[in-house]
Scaffold this motif. Structure first.
Motif, PDB file in Angstrom:
ATOM      1  N   THR A 306       0.613  -1.002  -0.192  1.00  0.00           N
ATOM      2  CA  THR A 306       0.300  -0.059   0.304  1.00  0.00           C
ATOM      3  C   THR A 306       0.888   1.552   0.397  1.00  0.00           C
ATOM      4  O   THR A 306       0.521   2.436  -0.773  1.00  0.00           O
ATOM      5  CB  THR A 306      -1.123  -0.123   1.126  1.00  0.00           C
ATOM      6  OG1 THR A 306      -1.683  -1.026   1.596  1.00  0.00           O
ATOM      7  CG2 THR A 306      -1.426   1.560   1.350  1.00  0.00           C
ATOM      8  N   LEU A 310       1.325   4.411  -2.849  1.00  0.00           N
ATOM      9  CA  LEU A 310       1.246   5.611  -2.099  1.00  0.00           C
ATOM     10  C   LEU A 310       2.501   6.246  -2.509  1.00  0.00           C
ATOM     11  O   LEU A 310       2.178   7.383  -2.701  1.00  0.00           O
ATOM     12  CB  LEU A 310       1.194   5.698  -0.839  1.00  0.00           C
ATOM     13  CG  LEU A 310       0.245   6.973  -0.528  1.00  0.00           C
ATOM     14  CD1 LEU A 310      -0.448   7.463  -1.331  1.00  0.00           C
ATOM     15  CD2 LEU A 310       0.879   6.826   0.902  1.00  0.00           C
ATOM     16  N   HIS A 327      -5.358  14.002  -0.488  1.00  0.00           N
ATOM     17  CA  HIS A 327      -6.998  13.119  -0.272  1.00  0.00           C
ATOM     18  C   HIS A 327      -5.679  11.628  -0.172  1.00  0.00           C
ATOM     19  O   HIS A 327      -6.459  10.584   0.160  1.00  0.00           O
ATOM     20  CB  HIS A 327      -6.820  13.123  -2.375  1.00  0.00           C
ATOM     21  CG  HIS A 327      -7.851  12.004  -2.458  1.00  0.00           C
ATOM     22  ND1 HIS A 327      -8.373  11.659  -1.758  1.00  0.00           N
ATOM     23  CD2 HIS A 327      -7.506  10.690  -3.293  1.00  0.00           C
ATOM     24  CE1 HIS A 327      -9.100  10.137  -2.486  1.00  0.00           C
ATOM     25  NE2 HIS A 327      -8.446  10.142  -3.262  1.00  0.00           N
ATOM     26  N   GLU A 328      -4.328  11.816  -0.401  1.00  0.00           N
ATOM     27  CA  GLU A 328      -3.365  10.570  -0.317  1.00  0.00           C
ATOM     28  C   GLU A 328      -3.687  10.524   1.435  1.00  0.00           C
ATOM     29  O   GLU A 328      -2.836   9.529   1.470  1.00  0.00           O
ATOM     30  CB  GLU A 328      -2.088  10.658  -1.440  1.00  0.00           C
ATOM     31  CG  GLU A 328      -2.987  10.121  -2.110  1.00  0.00           C
ATOM     32  CD  GLU A 328      -3.324   9.221  -2.601  1.00  0.00           C
ATOM     33  OE1 GLU A 328      -3.280   8.187  -2.271  1.00  0.00           O
ATOM     34  OE2 GLU A 328      -3.399   8.978  -3.704  1.00  0.00           O
ATOM     35  N   LYS A 331      -6.461   9.136   3.123  1.00  0.00           N
ATOM     36  CA  LYS A 331      -6.117   7.336   2.432  1.00  0.00           C
ATOM     37  C   LYS A 331      -5.210   6.703   3.475  1.00  0.00           C
ATOM     38  O   LYS A 331      -5.540   5.604   4.070  1.00  0.00           O
ATOM     39  CB  LYS A 331      -6.226   7.487   1.658  1.00  0.00           C
ATOM     40  CG  LYS A 331      -7.060   7.345   0.417  1.00  0.00           C
ATOM     41  CD  LYS A 331      -6.568   7.831  -1.049  1.00  0.00           C
ATOM     42  CE  LYS A 331      -6.371   6.553  -1.468  1.00  0.00           C
ATOM     43  NZ  LYS A 331      -5.793   6.458  -3.303  1.00  0.00           N
ATOM     44  N   TYR A 333      -3.928   8.673   6.667  1.00  0.00           N
ATOM     45  CA  TYR A 333      -5.354   7.813   7.773  1.00  0.00           C
ATOM     46  C   TYR A 333      -6.601   6.688   7.634  1.00  0.00           C
ATOM     47  O   TYR A 333      -5.969   6.734   9.528  1.00  0.00           O
ATOM     48  CB  TYR A 333      -5.981   9.341   8.453  1.00  0.00           C
ATOM     49  CG  TYR A 333      -7.060   9.090   9.575  1.00  0.00           C
ATOM     50  CD1 TYR A 333      -5.963   9.591  10.358  1.00  0.00           C
ATOM     51  CD2 TYR A 333      -7.983   8.850   8.967  1.00  0.00           C
ATOM     52  CE1 TYR A 333      -7.282  10.322  11.599  1.00  0.00           C
ATOM     53  CE2 TYR A 333      -9.024   9.118  10.066  1.00  0.00           C
ATOM     54  CZ  TYR A 333      -8.410   9.557  11.447  1.00  0.00           C
ATOM     55  OH  TYR A 333      -9.061   8.834  12.623  1.00  0.00           O
ATOM     56  N   CYS A 334      -7.123   6.465   7.063  1.00  0.00           N
ATOM     57  CA  CYS A 334      -7.535   5.035   7.156  1.00  0.00           C
ATOM     58  C   CYS A 334      -6.849   3.646   7.318  1.00  0.00           C
ATOM     59  O   CYS A 334      -7.628   3.196   7.889  1.00  0.00           O
ATOM     60  CB  CYS A 334      -9.148   5.405   5.715  1.00  0.00           C
ATOM     61  SG  CYS A 334      -9.798   6.903   5.864  1.00  0.00           S
ATOM     62  N   VAL A 335      -6.004   3.538   6.368  1.00  0.00           N
ATOM     63  CA  VAL A 335      -5.013   2.747   5.896  1.00  0.00           C
ATOM     64  C   VAL A 335      -5.111   2.492   7.440  1.00  0.00           C
ATOM     65  O   VAL A 335      -4.703   1.279   7.702  1.00  0.00           O
ATOM     66  CB  VAL A 335      -4.519   2.693   5.115  1.00  0.00           C
ATOM     67  CG1 VAL A 335      -2.854   1.059   5.411  1.00  0.00           C
ATOM     68  CG2 VAL A 335      -4.568   2.712   3.855  1.00  0.00           C
ATOM     69  N   VAL A 390     -13.562  14.881   4.857  1.00  0.00           N
ATOM     70  CA  VAL A 390     -11.935  14.361   5.134  1.00  0.00           C
ATOM     71  C   VAL A 390     -11.145  15.340   6.686  1.00  0.00           C
ATOM     72  O   VAL A 390     -11.378  14.897   7.150  1.00  0.00           O
ATOM     73  CB  VAL A 390     -10.936  14.739   4.266  1.00  0.00           C
ATOM     74  CG1 VAL A 390      -9.675  13.754   4.566  1.00  0.00           C
ATOM     75  CG2 VAL A 390     -11.774  13.893   3.210  1.00  0.00           C
TER      76      VAL A 390
END
Length: 495
Positions: A306, A310, A327-328, A331, A333-335, A390
């Protein structure tokens, strides 16, 4: 019908470009094989000497530099800079400065402005070196400068901001000038995650290093693969310990040859001896490879994929990346949040350490460069609602709402700055801010006198309240978002 004619000068220029692109020695033109090839392909071509080729290379460089300087002088757009610094094995400090900009045809360009030795990597010395380079190019309109996260770069950017203010080109007082390299931050985050299984990574690294140290060992390892009829085209690669993407590629390749390492160890006892006696920089002995090590490697390879993808997305130089920066981050943060909640204790602990490093750089949004959010707003697939969502998701209601207000304010101020610059360049007032027509502010040489009645009409509409008070930014934000698709190109959309 076109008749081809031999052109000696054109061939010489093409030869020079080939030498530069393929990084050939100047003496290449004096090699027997090349001379024989030319004698067959084009006997009329007079092959220049290495001295002449050297001179031609310099002439081509100065010619291209003059073109680029003229471009910077004739165009008003700002450029974004990136810096890269390192110290060679000869202990010489180097600086590489690259400019990124979009031309009048909306094409993204990347140009290397300077590659030079510097006295040191201290903040003041770096600022002086970059300033000299910009003066040499006649370049003073800089929008952002991307640097790695070394603390000395904070001083560099402060000094450069002061210099741009003296030149009168420091937009918004340079508040958004300093951009931290996202790829470098991701690398630091992953390095913290590697610490938990660092011993396994060290053992694999040293095993790969031992095999790659000699052609005979490489051949013996390939023989082990052939015995087991392994047709894998991948080969062992050694990483650079401080670059997480290279570590991922090393682990990915090594875990596919797990059984072959065992077979090789049986043929070459020197591998085990090397691992047992090798001492790392931190004073630890590496030790022999175990099944637990390979289990860690498989886990890390899958986990690391991942972050590898990225890093590739945000480090590209042939396409715009700033619009997906925030945006990344969201993402990532969520991962990390999902990994922290994973049932695997080791994986969860690894993610917690990475989250702590994440928070060091992106856990306090008020300290982040506001342009990270603005760039995302200017992506028609996301716009402001997405950024607001976000921010609330990552930082909670109180801190999120505060940041939303700050981003709105900053974006409005930035828009006003550009509006003032545009109005000044056109020689007319901005009717969104002025209710009277100031004839002294109009540059009569730049507009047709027949349009004055139109300006008077606009003033009348503004005073009567019939004029649309929405700015171009308001209208953009009020439109529907673009639909996400793989072919979307933000530069073409804005064109």
């Amino acid at each position: 019908m076109n008749i081809w004619r031999f052109d000696q000068e054109l061939c010489r220029k093409t030869l020079v470009k080939m030498i530069i692109v393929d990084e050939l020695l100047f003496s290449f033109v004096e090699n027997g094989g090349f001379r024989y090839f030319v004698s067959v392909a084009q006997p009329q071509f007079r092959i220049p000497s290495r001295t002449t080729v050297t001179r031609d290379c310099f002439e081509l460089f100065y010619e291209e530099k003059k073109k680029l300087k003229n471009f910077f002088r004739e165009n008003s757009q700002r450029v974004c800079l990136t810096t890269y610094t390192w110290t060679s094995i000869q202990r010489i400090n180097y600086l590489c400065l690259t400019a990124h900009f979009i031309d009048k045809d909306w094409k993204l360009h990347k140009r290397l402005l300077n590659f030079c030795p510097v006295s040191s990597h201290k903040g003041d010395d770096m600022a002086i070196a970059i300033t000299k380079c910009l003066l040499d190019w006649g370049l003073d309109k800089v929008f952002t400068i991307t640097v790695d996260n070394a603390s000395l770069n904070d001083i560099t950017l402060k000094e450069l901001s002061k210099q741009f203010s003296k030149w009168g080109t420091n937009l918004m007082d340079g508040h958004h000038l300093h951009v931290r390299c996202m790829a470098h931050v991701i690398n630091l985050i992953v390095q913290d995650g590697l610490k938990k299984i660092g011993d396994s990574v060290r053992r694999v690294r040293q095993a790969v290093r031992y095999i790659r140290q000699s052609p005979a060992r490489i051949k013996r390892f390939k023989d082990c693969c052939e015995i087991k009829k392994i047709t894998n085209k991948r080969s062992l690669c050694l990483d650079v310990a401080t670059r997480c993407n290279s570590t991922y590629l090393m682990l990915k390749a090594a875990q596919e040859f797990e059984n072959d390492f065992v077979s090789y160890g049986n043929l070459d006892p020197g591998l085990l001896e090397y691992l047992l006696i090798y001492v790392c920089e931190d004073g630890k002995t590496v030790g022999a490879l175990t099944s637990d090590d390979w289990a860690n490697v498989r886990q890390m390879e899958k986990f690391h994929e991942t972050f590898y993808d990225l890093t590739l997305r945000v480090s590209g130089s042939l396409y715009v990346t700033s619009n997906v920066h925030f945006h990344e981050i969201g993402k990532l943060y969520c991962v990390l949040k999902l990994l922290i909640e994973d049932d695997d204790i080791n994986l969860s602990l690894m993610a917690r350490r990475m989250k702590a490093k994440f928070d060091k750089y992106w856990g306090a949004p008020e300290k982040m460069n506001k342009m990270i959010f603005v760039f995302c707003v200017l992506d028609p697939r996301f716009k402001f609602d997405y950024v607001a969502f976000v921010l609330l998701r990552m930082y909670g209601q109180e801190k999120g709402e505060k940041m939303i207000d700050e981003v709105k304010t900053y974006m409005a101020c930035l828009f006003d700055e550009y509006q003032k610059i545009t109005s000044k360049a056109c020689g007319i007032s901005s009717y969104s801010h002025c209710n009277t027509l100031d004839l002294s502010s109009i540059n009569f040489g730049s507009i047709h006198k027949g349009t004055l009645i139109q300006h008077e009409y606009l003033r009348h509409k503004t005073n009567s309240g019939n004029m649309d008070s929405k700015t171009e930014l308001d209208r953009y934000l009020g439109e529907e978002n673009e639909i996400e698709n793989e072919q979307f190109a933000i530069v073409l959309w804005w064109k």
